[in-house]
Scaffold this motif. Structure first.
Motif, PDB file in Angstrom:
ATOM      1  N   ILE A   1      30.867  43.252  45.058  1.00 14.45           N
ATOM      2  CA  ILE A   1      32.081  44.032  44.793  1.00 14.45           C
ATOM      3  C   ILE A   1      33.332  43.323  45.333  1.00 14.45           C
ATOM      4  CG2 ILE A   1      33.252  46.211  45.366  1.00 14.45           C
ATOM      5  CD1 ILE A   1      30.969  47.210  44.067  1.00 14.45           C
ATOM      6  N   GLY A   2      33.186  42.631  46.471  1.00 11.75           N
ATOM      7  CA  GLY A   2      34.339  41.982  47.095  1.00 11.75           C
ATOM      8  C   GLY A   2      34.959  40.956  46.168  1.00 11.75           C
ATOM      9  N   ARG A   3      34.109  40.149  45.551  1.00 11.86           N
ATOM     10  CA  ARG A   3      34.630  39.121  44.650  1.00 11.86           C
ATOM     11  C   ARG A   3      35.203  39.750  43.389  1.00 11.86           C
ATOM     12  NH1 ARG A   3      30.434  35.031  43.049  1.00 11.86           N
ATOM     13  NH2 ARG A   3      31.146  35.490  40.970  1.00 11.86           N
ATOM     14  N   LEU A   4      34.575  40.827  42.972  1.00 10.38           N
ATOM     15  CA  LEU A   4      35.083  41.553  41.791  1.00 10.38           C
ATOM     16  C   LEU A   4      36.498  42.055  42.081  1.00 10.38           C
ATOM     17  CD1 LEU A   4      34.093  42.664  38.963  1.00 10.38           C
ATOM     18  CD2 LEU A   4      33.627  44.793  40.152  1.00 10.38           C
ATOM     19  N   ALA A   5      36.675  42.647  43.271  1.00  9.74           N
ATOM     20  CA  ALA A   5      37.992  43.176  43.648  1.00  9.74           C
ATOM     21  C   ALA A   5      39.003  42.043  43.788  1.00  9.74           C
ATOM     22  CB  ALA A   5      37.876  43.944  44.966  1.00  9.74           C
ATOM     23  N   PHE A   6      38.567  40.950  44.375  1.00 11.72           N
ATOM     24  CA  PHE A   6      39.456  39.793  44.558  1.00 11.72           C
ATOM     25  C   PHE A   6      39.954  39.279  43.197  1.00 11.72           C
ATOM     26  CE2 PHE A   6      39.938  35.153  44.726  1.00 11.72           C
ATOM     27  CZ  PHE A   6      40.892  35.038  45.715  1.00 11.72           C
ATOM     28  N   ASP A   7      39.019  39.116  42.272  1.00  9.57           N
ATOM     29  CA  ASP A   7      39.397  38.640  40.931  1.00  9.57           C
ATOM     30  C   ASP A   7      40.328  39.639  40.252  1.00  9.57           C
ATOM     31  OD1 ASP A   7      37.929  36.385  41.285  1.00  9.57           O
ATOM     32  OD2 ASP A   7      36.199  37.049  40.128  1.00  9.57           O
ATOM     33  N   ALA A   8      40.045  40.938  40.463  1.00 10.14           N
ATOM     34  CA  ALA A   8      40.871  41.976  39.833  1.00 10.14           C
ATOM     35  C   ALA A   8      42.304  41.895  40.352  1.00 10.14           C
ATOM     36  CB  ALA A   8      40.277  43.354  40.122  1.00 10.14           C
ATOM     37  N   ILE A   9      42.445  41.705  41.659  1.00 11.43           N
ATOM     38  CA  ILE A   9      43.789  41.626  42.243  1.00 11.43           C
ATOM     39  C   ILE A   9      44.490  40.362  41.731  1.00 11.43           C
ATOM     40  CG2 ILE A   9      45.062  41.301  44.411  1.00 11.43           C
ATOM     41  CD1 ILE A   9      42.748  43.032  45.686  1.00 11.43           C
ATOM     42  N   PHE A  10      43.754  39.273  41.713  1.00 16.72           N
ATOM     43  CA  PHE A  10      44.317  37.995  41.277  1.00 16.72           C
ATOM     44  C   PHE A  10      44.835  38.090  39.833  1.00 16.72           C
ATOM     45  CE2 PHE A  10      44.018  33.578  39.841  1.00 16.72           C
ATOM     46  CZ  PHE A  10      44.716  32.959  40.861  1.00 16.72           C
ATOM     47  N   ASN A  11      44.110  38.850  39.002  1.00 11.78           N
ATOM     48  CA  ASN A  11      44.490  38.958  37.583  1.00 11.78           C
ATOM     49  C   ASN A  11      45.333  40.188  37.285  1.00 11.78           C
ATOM     50  OD1 ASN A  11      43.079  36.665  36.559  1.00 11.78           O
ATOM     51  ND2 ASN A  11      41.187  37.771  36.917  1.00 11.78           N
ATOM     52  N   LEU A  12      45.683  40.939  38.323  1.00 14.17           N
ATOM     53  CA  LEU A  12      46.403  42.202  38.160  1.00 14.17           C
ATOM     54  C   LEU A  12      45.683  43.108  37.148  1.00 14.17           C
ATOM     55  CD1 LEU A  12      49.084  43.134  39.552  1.00 14.17           C
ATOM     56  CD2 LEU A  12      50.084  43.023  37.298  1.00 14.17           C
ATOM     57  N   ASP A  13      44.374  43.186  37.291  1.00 13.56           N
ATOM     58  CA  ASP A  13      43.558  44.024  36.414  1.00 13.56           C
ATOM     59  C   ASP A  13      43.543  45.430  37.034  1.00 13.56           C
ATOM     60  OD1 ASP A  13      41.724  45.125  34.760  1.00 13.56           O
ATOM     61  OD2 ASP A  13      40.318  43.451  34.847  1.00 13.56           O
ATOM     62  N   ILE A  14      44.572  46.218  36.707  1.00 18.32           N
ATOM     63  CA  ILE A  14      44.812  47.471  37.429  1.00 18.32           C
ATOM     64  C   ILE A  14      43.634  48.456  37.367  1.00 18.32           C
ATOM     65  CG2 ILE A  14      46.297  49.533  37.460  1.00 18.32           C
ATOM     66  CD1 ILE A  14      48.619  47.534  36.977  1.00 18.32           C
ATOM     67  N   PRO A  15      43.033  48.710  36.216  1.00 22.05           N
ATOM     68  CA  PRO A  15      41.896  49.651  36.232  1.00 22.05           C
ATOM     69  C   PRO A  15      40.782  49.186  37.174  1.00 22.05           C
ATOM     70  CG  PRO A  15      42.580  49.188  33.978  1.00 22.05           C
ATOM     71  CD  PRO A  15      43.332  48.241  34.850  1.00 22.05           C
ATOM     72  N   LEU A  16      40.555  47.887  37.223  1.00 24.87           N
ATOM     73  CA  LEU A  16      39.492  47.376  38.086  1.00 24.87           C
ATOM     74  C   LEU A  16      39.901  47.451  39.566  1.00 24.87           C
ATOM     75  CD1 LEU A  16      36.685  46.291  37.826  1.00 24.87           C
ATOM     76  CD2 LEU A  16      37.582  44.003  37.484  1.00 24.87           C
ATOM     77  N   ILE A  17      41.174  47.195  39.848  1.00 22.30           N
ATOM     78  CA  ILE A  17      41.657  47.325  41.234  1.00 22.30           C
ATOM     79  C   ILE A  17      41.478  48.778  41.681  1.00 22.30           C
ATOM     80  CG2 ILE A  17      43.680  47.218  42.771  1.00 22.30           C
ATOM     81  CD1 ILE A  17      44.812  45.036  40.920  1.00 22.30           C
ATOM     82  N   MET A  18      41.941  49.703  40.825  1.00 31.38           N
ATOM     83  CA  MET A  18      41.846  51.120  41.186  1.00 31.38           C
ATOM     84  C   MET A  18      40.387  51.554  41.320  1.00 31.38           C
ATOM     85  SD  MET A  18      44.934  52.415  38.796  1.00 31.38           S
ATOM     86  CE  MET A  18      44.424  54.083  38.753  1.00 31.38           C
ATOM     87  N   GLY A  19      39.562  51.060  40.431  1.00 29.59           N
ATOM     88  CA  GLY A  19      38.136  51.413  40.473  1.00 29.59           C
ATOM     89  C   GLY A  19      37.484  50.950  41.757  1.00 29.59           C
ATOM     90  N   THR A  20      37.740  49.710  42.151  1.00 30.20           N
ATOM     91  CA  THR A  20      37.087  49.187  43.355  1.00 30.20           C
ATOM     92  C   THR A  20      37.623  49.889  44.612  1.00 30.20           C
ATOM     93  OG1 THR A  20      38.632  47.338  43.240  1.00 30.20           O
ATOM     94  CG2 THR A  20      36.421  46.901  42.498  1.00 30.20           C
TER      95      THR A  20
ATOM     96  N   ARG B   1      34.566  28.667  38.624  1.00 30.55           N
ATOM     97  CA  ARG B   1      35.083  29.679  39.544  1.00 30.55           C
ATOM     98  C   ARG B   1      35.247  31.015  38.835  1.00 30.55           C
ATOM     99  NH1 ARG B   1      38.078  32.785  42.468  1.00 30.55           N
ATOM    100  NH2 ARG B   1      39.068  33.547  40.594  1.00 30.55           N
ATOM    101  N   ASP B   2      35.821  30.947  37.636  1.00 31.29           N
ATOM    102  CA  ASP B   2      36.174  32.191  36.948  1.00 31.29           C
ATOM    103  C   ASP B   2      34.996  32.772  36.191  1.00 31.29           C
ATOM    104  OD1 ASP B   2      38.853  31.954  37.740  1.00 31.29           O
ATOM    105  OD2 ASP B   2      39.187  30.490  36.152  1.00 31.29           O
ATOM    106  N   ASP B   3      34.860  34.065  36.316  1.00 32.72           N
ATOM    107  CA  ASP B   3      33.856  34.750  35.525  1.00 32.72           C
ATOM    108  C   ASP B   3      34.280  34.674  34.066  1.00 32.72           C
ATOM    109  OD1 ASP B   3      31.666  36.199  34.851  1.00 32.72           O
ATOM    110  OD2 ASP B   3      32.127  37.936  36.103  1.00 32.72           O
ATOM    111  N   VAL B   4      33.321  34.727  33.168  1.00 30.85           N
ATOM    112  CA  VAL B   4      33.653  34.711  31.744  1.00 30.85           C
ATOM    113  C   VAL B   4      34.131  36.121  31.399  1.00 30.85           C
ATOM    114  CG1 VAL B   4      32.729  34.336  29.431  1.00 30.85           C
ATOM    115  CG2 VAL B   4      31.891  32.991  31.355  1.00 30.85           C
ATOM    116  N   PRO B   5      35.400  36.280  30.995  1.00 32.81           N
ATOM    117  CA  PRO B   5      35.874  37.645  30.751  1.00 32.81           C
ATOM    118  C   PRO B   5      35.136  38.333  29.598  1.00 32.81           C
ATOM    119  CG  PRO B   5      37.721  36.150  31.017  1.00 32.81           C
ATOM    120  CD  PRO B   5      36.485  35.304  30.902  1.00 32.81           C
ATOM    121  N   THR B   6      34.861  37.599  28.533  1.00 33.66           N
ATOM    122  CA  THR B   6      34.237  38.239  27.378  1.00 33.66           C
ATOM    123  C   THR B   6      33.561  37.192  26.505  1.00 33.66           C
ATOM    124  OG1 THR B   6      34.668  39.595  25.411  1.00 33.66           O
ATOM    125  CG2 THR B   6      36.403  38.079  26.059  1.00 33.66           C
TER     126      THR B   6
END
Lengths: 309, 541
Positions: free
Chosen positions: A258-277, B53-58
């Motif tokens: 989950i930590g890496r998922l959240a990190f990637d979400a923040i890095f990409n400004l993926d708001i639904p994923l940031i809020m979800g985590t 490094r990057d996950d494959v988005p889709t």
């Protein structure tokens, strides 16, 4: 007890609602356009406005929030802007890796802490005690990213004893779990040492000793049970923190949690994923708090939960 | 507290020493026991092991618009035409041949008859039409929608007023005809984008938005395993139409591996291809054994320092030109170990329309200072340069900062996260200077000049808010020209005008690098797309 649990659950629901409101508001405060985040750097204005309308980003903020809350209650945390997948699914998919890492690290930390804490209390004010205190202080001070990198270079790349990161069987678990566990172990060991030395000077231990119980017997039978109690609270909350994702360790060791998922979400400004985590982390902490309180009451019968003590 | 005799004490002091010895011994044995002969044993199969490094988005071609997704999509799917392995020439893919009408409005493709999806079903022209209609359906939020709006009937379809796109005809399963509303000489290039790949409608209908996880295409490989954030494994598509290809049995990519960990894995032989971290680059290039394994390719991209032409004093062309003269590009590329070629044109080498005769602005700080004085710029001028917050960008920005300090411009650096930077540069009057770059989506000057300098792109990709009505007129004229030589000439005029107006300081054309293991062969870098893998092979090792 039941009344207390119900009250805590209701309180937890309010905490989660508050968390969702704060994270939702933050998403609007931080610079970055979700439509651009989704469409990419090269999108033309027509595509951007189409995406804004599709996502409901052209609606008033309170409408967007209420829609989000309504879906979240049903377990639907929305779709990731970048991955175009259900956020709940992405989180649940990553959670087992974090769970395994967190639980292993916590078990290791507690075992090491008990070992160090008991030994240093047993040899209070002697060379062993000082050595163990020094070791525990060193472990607390080591930054996770440094320790992780050293372990990767030392144990994995040079000695080739462990895999170079990734999540591939129990061997790949050892280094990241140790990285997390060592710092916690040092911290817990110091607490345990203090509690144990204090407990060994209490009247009930003196009484036991005067009845003929050996020093070690008194430590294990009477002092340890009391000295360990504060660790329950700490370990419970730390475990919740670990379960919410350990960004640095997961990033260093390429651990798909989950930590890496959240990190990637923040890095990409993926708001639904940031809020979800964030919401998921808040949920874990609320649950962990409740469990810790119940466990505390169970371990120490003097605590009466219903009376709010 | 009871304290035992000194003998007892000594005995107890021994316990931790013994305990520590036991722990150390167990750890050593455990570590030794864990030694791996060779990770990722391939069991005699030919597997290419990669890491990213990057996950494959889709893996859904309707959604993917990034390098990580496209790297896999081009292995899983076929488009009608595609780019050659190491160049930007269009070559047949699913289409065996095609005809373009003289007015560049009608494109007729004849499909190969032996193409099958990896589930065994034969690919038909309807599968291509289906995918482009998916892209044009606003419900799918596809970033590719802008490339196919020019097809006749596309706007009606996108607005829900037509059930299908009138301008895409499939008279038989082997023929597909595109009718455009206006001439588009680069429509072929748009069809080479993964957005236009064939997908099976019945599989999309079955999985809906989860098609990405169950991706089925007709490309050389098919999806075997995809664990989010962990690993993606492709295996050979037994129905692939080119005999003998792919040469690999499988491709396995570990996800979440940063450049430094990639390098460790490369050194220990755990992966077959790696990127080279900046810190290792000089050493690699000085080591003959490693240098021989390095692959490089100048990308179809240009890095630049953009100046906002609507924010004073950058409204004054003398100031913009002064910045062009003040920055030492040779020093700049040396700062990051020559992983770029100093730029003097907007269109990079290799892009049709590239004009090597344009000399640009030479490094001349004295002239820069003169121009700044003429423009009345005070010696305490301190503009703000926005950059993406990463190590390389910071190094480049510091080099520029030093150069400008020599002409009494005291640059303030403002590193920000990429999404925030993207938003800021689209806001008028916000960013006066930005360090950025542009990579080609398709090999045509339009993809640079129209997209980055037309007035219509303010608030989108024209982040220097540049406007010259003569340039706009030339861009409009060139876009409709079907004679390529004539088209490139008009674009060249526009490019020269833009360079003269100097909204950018042209910095460098980036070079991409990778390193392979000695047992990997046939791996080629492409200047515009991720590397294709169907012709790669791996020696037993």
């Amino acid at each position: 007890m039941l009344g207390y649990v119900v009250r805590r659950i209701i309180f937890g629901v309010f905490v989660l609602a508050g968390t969702s409101l704060i994270t939702f508001s933050l998403a609007f405060v931080v610079p970055g356009d979700p439509a651009v985040a989704m469409a990419g750097a090269k999108a033309d204005p027509q595509t951007l406005s189409l995406i804004r309308s599709q996502l409901g980003l052209d609606q008033p903020i309170y409408v967007q929030y209420l829609r989000y809350l309504g879906r979240a209650i049903r377990g639907d945390l929305g779709r990731s802007y970048i991955r175009r997948e259900n956020v709940t699914r992405l989180i649940l998919e990553r959670f087992p890796a974090t769970l395994i890492l967190a639980v292993t690290a916590m078990v290791l930390a507690l075992v090491l802490a008990l070992l160090m804490g008991v030994l240093s209390a047993a040899y209070h004010d002697r060379a062993t005690d000082r050595l163990l205190l020094f070791v525990s202080l060193t472990l607390i001070s080591l930054p996770v990213f440094w320790l992780g990198t050293v372990m990767l270079i030392g144990a994995a790349a040079t000695l080739r004893s462990f895999p170079l990161g990734g999540f591939d069987g129990w061997r790949s678990l050892i280094l990241p779990a140790l990285t997390l566990a060592l710092g916690l172990a040092g911290y817990y060991a110091r607490i345990l040492h203090t509690n144990l030395t204090e407990a060994m000077e209490q009247d009930y231990v003196r009484t036991a000793r005067s009845k003929g119980l050996s020093w070690l017997g008194a430590l294990f039978k009477h002092a340890l049970a009391n000295a360990v109690l504060p660790l329950v609270t700490l370990a419970g909350l730390d475990l919740a923190g670990l379960l919410s994702g350990v960004v640095l360790t997961e990033t260093v060791f390429d651990w798909p949690g989950i930590g890496r998922l959240a990190f990637d979400a923040i890095f990409n400004l993926d708001i639904p994923l940031i809020m979800g985590t964030v919401l998921f982390a808040a949920f874990l902490i609320v649950v962990a708090n409740l469990v810790v309180d119940l466990l505390y009451a169970w371990l120490d019968p003097r605590i009466a939960l219903d009376k709010g003590q | 507290m009871d304290r035992s005799s000194s003998r007892d004490r000594a005995k107890r002091e021994l316990v931790p020493v013994q305990l520590l010895s036991i722990i150390f011994s167990v750890a050593t044995i455990l570590a030794w026991g864990c030694r791996s002969a060779r990770p990722h044993a391939t069991g005699g199969r030919s597997v290419l092991r990669l890491a990213t490094r990057d996950d494959v988005p889709t893996l859904d071609p309707v959604a993917g618009y990034d390098t990580a997704s496209w790297a896999f999509e081009q292995m899983l799917y076929d488009t009608l035409v595609r780019y050659s392995d190491s160049g930007v020439q269009l070559v047949p893919d699913a289409a065996v041949r095609w005809e373009t009408s003289a007015d560049a409005r009608t494109f007729t493709f004849h499909l190969r008859r032996n193409i099958r999806f990896s589930n065994g079903r034969t690919v038909s022209s309807g599968d291509f039409k289906f995918e482009i209609e998916r892209v044009l359906d606003p419900a799918n939020n596809s970033q590719g929608i802008e490339y196919y709006r020019g097809i006749e009937g596309a706007p009606l379809y996108s607005s829900g007023r037509a059930k299908s796109v009138a301008g895409i005809k499939t008279p038989d399963p082997w023929t597909i005809i595109f009718q455009l509303a206006s001439p588009d000489p680069i429509f072929l290039a748009k069809l080479a984008m993964p957005f236009a790949a064939a997908v099976p409608p019945e599989v999309v209908a079955r999985y809906g938005k989860d098609f990405s996880r169950h991706a089925i295409g007709s490309g050389p490989f098919m999806l075997k395993e995809w664990k989010s954030g962990q690993r993606i494994v492709l295996v050979r598509n037994p129905y692939y139409f080119l005999p003998g290809l792919p040469r690999l049995d499988a491709v396995s990519e570990e996800i979440g591996v940063d450049d430094n960990l990639q390098w460790l894995k490369y050194e220990t032989g755990e992966i077959d291809i790696a990127s080279i971290p900046p810190a290792e680059f000089p050493w690699v290039m000085k080591t003959p054994r490693l240098k021989a394994l390095v692959l490089s390719q100048v990308s179809l991209a240009t890095s630049y320092l953009g100046m906002n032409c609507q924010i004073p004093p950058f409204t004054d062309v003398r100031v913009r030109r002064a910045f062009n003269y003040a920055i030492n590009k040779d020093k700049l590329v040396a700062v990051f170990n020559h992983r770029g070629v100093p730029a003097s044109t907007i269109l990079p080498p290799g892009l049709p329309g590239y004009d090597p005769s344009i000399r640009g602005y030479p490094y001349d700080p004295r002239k820069a200072r003169q121009l700044l004085e003429q423009a009345g710029i005070p010696k305490d001028f301190a503009p703000q340069l926005w950059i993406r917050a990463d190590e390389t960008q910071m190094m480049l920005a510091q080099s520029i900062q030093q150069d400008l300090a020599l002409v009494d411009v005291h640059l303030q650096l403002r590193p920000v996260a990429w999404p925030s930077l993207l938003q800021a540069i689209r806001q008028p009057g916000t960013v006066e200077l930005v360090l950025s770059g542009w990579e080609a989506d398709f090999p045509d000057p339009e993809n640079f000049l129209e997209v980055l300098f037309a007035r219509s792109q303010w608030g989108a990709n024209n982040n220097s808010f540049y406007y010259n009505p003569h340039v706009d007129a030339l861009l409009e004229k060139a876009a409709l020209l079907t004679n390529l030589d004539e088209r490139y000439k008009v674009y060249d005029q526009a490019q020269r005008m833009i360079i003269n107006d100097a909204p950018w300081v042209l910095l460098y054309y980036p070079i991409s690098y990778a390193i392979r293991q000695p047992w990997v062969h046939g791996y080629l870098l492409n200047p515009m797309r991720p590397a294709r893998l169907e012709r790669v092979w791996v020696d037993p090792h």
